[in-house]
Design an enzyme around this catalytic site. Sequence first.
Site, PDB file in Angstrom:
ATOM      1  N   CYS A   1      69.504  68.486  44.900  1.00 40.31           N
ATOM      2  CA  CYS A   1      70.804  68.896  44.352  1.00 40.31           C
ATOM      3  C   CYS A   1      70.697  68.801  42.827  1.00 40.31           C
ATOM      4  CB  CYS A   1      71.873  67.966  44.910  1.00 40.31           C
ATOM      5  SG  CYS A   1      73.429  67.970  44.015  1.00 40.31           S
ATOM      6  N   HIS A   2      71.569  69.531  42.122  1.00 42.37           N
ATOM      7  CA  HIS A   2      71.523  69.533  40.657  1.00 42.37           C
ATOM      8  C   HIS A   2      71.642  68.141  40.043  1.00 42.37           C
ATOM      9  CE1 HIS A   2      72.033  73.834  39.054  1.00 42.37           C
ATOM     10  NE2 HIS A   2      70.827  73.363  38.912  1.00 42.37           N
ATOM     11  N   THR A   3      72.386  67.265  40.705  1.00 46.82           N
ATOM     12  CA  THR A   3      72.593  65.925  40.142  1.00 46.82           C
ATOM     13  C   THR A   3      71.267  65.168  40.023  1.00 46.82           C
ATOM     14  OG1 THR A   3      74.682  66.012  41.295  1.00 46.82           O
ATOM     15  CG2 THR A   3      74.118  63.914  40.309  1.00 46.82           C
TER      16      THR A   3
ATOM     17  N   HIS B   1      69.686  62.245  47.106  1.00 45.91           N
ATOM     18  CA  HIS B   1      70.955  61.768  47.695  1.00 45.91           C
ATOM     19  C   HIS B   1      71.520  62.716  48.739  1.00 45.91           C
ATOM     20  CE1 HIS B   1      72.135  64.436  44.489  1.00 45.91           C
ATOM     21  NE2 HIS B   1      73.295  64.573  45.103  1.00 45.91           N
ATOM     22  N   GLU B   2      70.871  63.875  48.950  1.00 46.01           N
ATOM     23  CA  GLU B   2      71.350  64.769  50.018  1.00 46.01           C
ATOM     24  C   GLU B   2      70.327  64.669  51.127  1.00 46.01           C
ATOM     25  OE1 GLU B   2      73.540  68.594  48.177  1.00 46.01           O
ATOM     26  OE2 GLU B   2      72.031  69.081  49.632  1.00 46.01           O
TER      27      GLU B   2
ATOM     28  N   CYS C   1      84.327  51.529  52.085  1.00 44.21           N
ATOM     29  CA  CYS C   1      84.223  50.157  52.596  1.00 44.21           C
ATOM     30  C   CYS C   1      85.210  49.917  53.735  1.00 44.21           C
ATOM     31  CB  CYS C   1      84.445  49.148  51.463  1.00 44.21           C
ATOM     32  SG  CYS C   1      86.174  48.968  50.965  1.00 44.21           S
TER      33      CYS C   1
ATOM     34  N   CYS D   1      89.392  48.426  51.049  1.00 46.19           N
ATOM     35  CA  CYS D   1      90.085  48.391  49.755  1.00 46.19           C
ATOM     36  C   CYS D   1      91.339  49.272  49.798  1.00 46.19           C
ATOM     37  CB  CYS D   1      89.139  48.834  48.643  1.00 46.19           C
ATOM     38  SG  CYS D   1      88.786  50.591  48.675  1.00 46.19           S
TER      39      CYS D   1
ATOM     40  N   CYS E   1      90.474  52.954  50.360  1.00 45.00           N
ATOM     41  CA  CYS E   1      90.041  53.277  51.719  1.00 45.00           C
ATOM     42  C   CYS E   1      91.219  53.225  52.684  1.00 45.00           C
ATOM     43  CB  CYS E   1      88.927  52.332  52.159  1.00 45.00           C
ATOM     44  SG  CYS E   1      87.372  52.710  51.327  1.00 45.00           S
TER      45      CYS E   1
ATOM     46  N   CYS F   1      86.749  54.808  46.889  1.00 46.50           N
ATOM     47  CA  CYS F   1      86.545  53.407  47.280  1.00 46.50           C
ATOM     48  C   CYS F   1      86.274  52.495  46.073  1.00 46.50           C
ATOM     49  CB  CYS F   1      85.375  53.337  48.261  1.00 46.50           C
ATOM     50  SG  CYS F   1      84.916  51.670  48.742  1.00 46.50           S
TER      51      CYS F   1
ATOM     52  N   ARG G   1      82.341  53.219  45.199  1.00 52.98           N
ATOM     53  CA  ARG G   1      82.471  54.456  44.433  1.00 52.98           C
ATOM     54  C   ARG G   1      81.163  54.719  43.668  1.00 52.98           C
ATOM     55  NH1 ARG G   1      87.525  54.978  40.368  1.00 52.98           N
ATOM     56  NH2 ARG G   1      88.508  54.138  42.223  1.00 52.98           N
TER      57      ARG G   1
ATOM     58  N   CYS H   1      76.289  66.136  50.310  1.00 55.16           N
ATOM     59  CA  CYS H   1      76.805  66.206  48.927  1.00 55.16           C
ATOM     60  C   CYS H   1      77.486  67.533  48.621  1.00 55.16           C
ATOM     61  CB  CYS H   1      75.702  65.906  47.911  1.00 55.16           C
ATOM     62  SG  CYS H   1      76.235  66.114  46.203  1.00 55.16           S
TER      63      CYS H   1
ATOM     64  N   ARG I   1      69.685  75.867  48.042  1.00 51.48           N
ATOM     65  CA  ARG I   1      69.227  74.571  48.513  1.00 51.48           C
ATOM     66  C   ARG I   1      67.791  74.695  49.013  1.00 51.48           C
ATOM     67  NH1 ARG I   1      72.164  72.398  45.808  1.00 51.48           N
ATOM     68  NH2 ARG I   1      73.668  70.778  46.293  1.00 51.48           N
TER      69      ARG I   1
HETATM   70  P1  NAD Z   1      75.365  75.624  39.558  1.00 55.48           P
HETATM   71  O1  NAD Z   1      74.813  75.421  38.203  1.00 55.48           O
HETATM   72  O2  NAD Z   1      74.452  76.022  40.658  1.00 55.48           O
HETATM   73  O3  NAD Z   1      76.524  76.707  39.508  1.00 55.48           O
HETATM   74  C1  NAD Z   1      77.450  76.834  38.450  1.00 55.48           C
HETATM   75  C2  NAD Z   1      77.746  78.324  38.219  1.00 55.48           C
HETATM   76  O4  NAD Z   1      78.798  78.423  37.243  1.00 55.48           O
HETATM   77  C3  NAD Z   1      76.560  79.138  37.684  1.00 55.48           C
HETATM   78  O5  NAD Z   1      76.323  80.260  38.519  1.00 55.48           O
HETATM   79  C4  NAD Z   1      77.030  79.569  36.272  1.00 55.48           C
HETATM   80  O6  NAD Z   1      76.543  80.846  35.916  1.00 55.48           O
HETATM   81  C5  NAD Z   1      78.537  79.550  36.428  1.00 55.48           C
HETATM   82  N1  NAD Z   1      79.286  79.391  35.176  1.00 55.48           N
HETATM   83  C6  NAD Z   1      79.009  78.570  34.131  1.00 55.48           C
HETATM   84  N2  NAD Z   1      79.953  78.698  33.168  1.00 55.48           N
HETATM   85  C7  NAD Z   1      80.839  79.629  33.601  1.00 55.48           C
HETATM   86  C8  NAD Z   1      82.021  80.208  33.058  1.00 55.48           C
HETATM   87  N3  NAD Z   1      82.495  79.835  31.868  1.00 55.48           N
HETATM   88  N4  NAD Z   1      82.681  81.134  33.801  1.00 55.48           N
HETATM   89  C9  NAD Z   1      82.217  81.515  35.014  1.00 55.48           C
HETATM   90  N5  NAD Z   1      81.086  81.003  35.581  1.00 55.48           N
HETATM   91  C10 NAD Z   1      80.408  80.080  34.877  1.00 55.48           C
HETATM   92  O7  NAD Z   1      76.141  74.253  39.915  1.00 55.48           O
HETATM   93  P2  NAD Z   1      76.621  73.642  41.314  1.00 55.48           P
HETATM   94  O8  NAD Z   1      75.537  72.786  41.890  1.00 55.48           O
HETATM   95  O9  NAD Z   1      77.204  74.707  42.167  1.00 55.48           O
HETATM   96  O10 NAD Z   1      77.769  72.620  40.803  1.00 55.48           O
HETATM   97  C11 NAD Z   1      78.948  73.141  40.190  1.00 55.48           C
HETATM   98  C12 NAD Z   1      79.730  72.031  39.480  1.00 55.48           C
HETATM   99  O11 NAD Z   1      80.244  71.093  40.433  1.00 55.48           O
HETATM  100  C13 NAD Z   1      78.899  71.193  38.511  1.00 55.48           C
HETATM  101  O12 NAD Z   1      79.679  70.950  37.341  1.00 55.48           O
HETATM  102  C14 NAD Z   1      78.681  69.902  39.258  1.00 55.48           C
HETATM  103  O13 NAD Z   1      78.423  68.810  38.386  1.00 55.48           O
HETATM  104  C15 NAD Z   1      79.999  69.775  39.971  1.00 55.48           C
HETATM  105  N6  NAD Z   1      80.067  68.831  41.117  1.00 55.48           N
HETATM  106  C16 NAD Z   1      81.230  68.127  41.253  1.00 55.48           C
HETATM  107  C17 NAD Z   1      81.415  67.235  42.319  1.00 55.48           C
HETATM  108  C18 NAD Z   1      82.729  66.519  42.496  1.00 55.48           C
HETATM  109  O14 NAD Z   1      82.815  65.684  43.404  1.00 55.48           O
HETATM  110  N7  NAD Z   1      83.780  66.804  41.714  1.00 55.48           N
HETATM  111  C19 NAD Z   1      80.349  67.059  43.244  1.00 55.48           C
HETATM  112  C20 NAD Z   1      79.163  67.830  43.090  1.00 55.48           C
HETATM  113  C21 NAD Z   1      79.048  68.704  42.031  1.00 55.48           C
HETATM  114 ZN    ZN Z   2      86.815  50.958  49.810  1.00 56.14          ZN
END
Ligand code: NAD
Ligand code: ZN
Length: 345
Positions: free
Chosen positions: A13-15, A35-36, A65, A68, A71, A79, A83, A143, A338
């Site tokens: 994953c990107h993270t 993590h995935e 958990c 808390c 939860c 959590c 968290r 994830c 993926r």
């Molecule tokens: P990714 O990089 O694969 O996809 C992001 C897309 O957004 C790309 O295709 C990019 O071209 C496009 N983009 C960028 N700027 C843009 C704009 N201004 N207008 C339109 N499109 C635009 O990323 P991903 O893996 O799909 O993750 C997306 C986001 O979700 C990331 O910021 C990630 O950190 C976040 N995320 C959040 C949570 C959460 O729990 N809130 C969990 C996982 C990931």
């Molecule tokens: Zn908890």
Amino acid sequence: MEVRVKIIVTALCHTDVYFWEAKGQTPVFPRIFGHEAAGIVESVGEGVTELKPGDHVLPVFTGECKECRHCKSEESNMCDLLRINTDRGVMLHDGKSRFSINGKPIYHFVGTSTFSEYSVIHVGCLAKINPAAPMDKVCILSCGVSTGLGATLNVAKPPRGSTVAIFGLGAVGLSAAEGARIAGASRIIGVDLNPKRFDEAKKFGVTEFVNPKDHHKPVQEVLAEMTDGGVDRSVECTGSINAMISAFECVHDGWGVAVLVGVPNKDDAFKTHPMNFLNEKTLKGTFFGNYKPRTDLPNVVEMYMRKELELEKFITHEVGLSDINKAFDYMLKGESLRCIIRMDG
Ligand code: NAD
Ligand code: ZN
């Protein structure tokens, strides 16, 4: 409260890439990423009653958990105890790592560290799933896919027949689109700066595309014109502050709801005219799609088993553990949604 899990498959994953690059965060080194994933319980430690050897589990970077305030609240999945903590590289119980090399610790990553044949994980970060579920498919629910899916199904909640805009068509945005399809949205409008994403997105039920670069006016105005005043729901999955503002301003007054999922930059500030709120546009955000990992993920796996949710189309690549660096290459080149990594390969 610890469980040793034999990891069967993991995905990139990107993270993982973000923390591997270690730009701007506290680098914890050496550390095992990942993590995935999906795996099988090998043994359980003192205090663990809910899991036993042989159970199939999905590790999750944020835990539950069950005790808390968060939860116990129906509304929260944040959590207090488990968290996500990206700086902690050790177990909660004794502040030590369960991995070592030549007597020196190797640190954990977000409590999961799944790029390893075995990992030790807090029981609160493990969702017990249907043993009949194919691990090489449902691993991606631990994830990104659940985040996007839950953002739409649990938070945006589009009524049947509504129009939904998805900003950002990466794995998270396409999962949000999958949620819109499941909810019965009649129009799903994908917004991305990268036109290459549009072909892939067609497989996810995205019916129309807007590239902000093709227009001279703000994309929220383009969307308002396409939809007689605004979309019913929007889900932002980019991490770009401009996209977040557009995603909010493009919803219809009176009922429109925007949901932010993307993680912003450190110094970003969200700016919009307060009149938008008085005009009854709603802005929300979500963490892990509002799913409680242990309580809700088993049901998401069942959605896949009942064929309500498709996962195959997210899995674009597959490698063995010895080729894990190829998975990083595919992601860095933007070729994969993926890539799954088989631990026995
Ligand atoms: P990714 O990089 O694969 O996809 C992001 C897309 O957004 C790309 O295709 C990019 O071209 C496009 N983009 C960028 N700027 C843009 C704009 N201004 N207008 C339109 N499109 C635009 O990323 P991903 O893996 O799909 O993750 C997306 C986001 O979700 C990331 O910021 C990630 O950190 C976040 N995320 C959040 C949570 C959460 O729990 N809130 C969990 C996982 C990931
Ligand atoms: Zn908890």
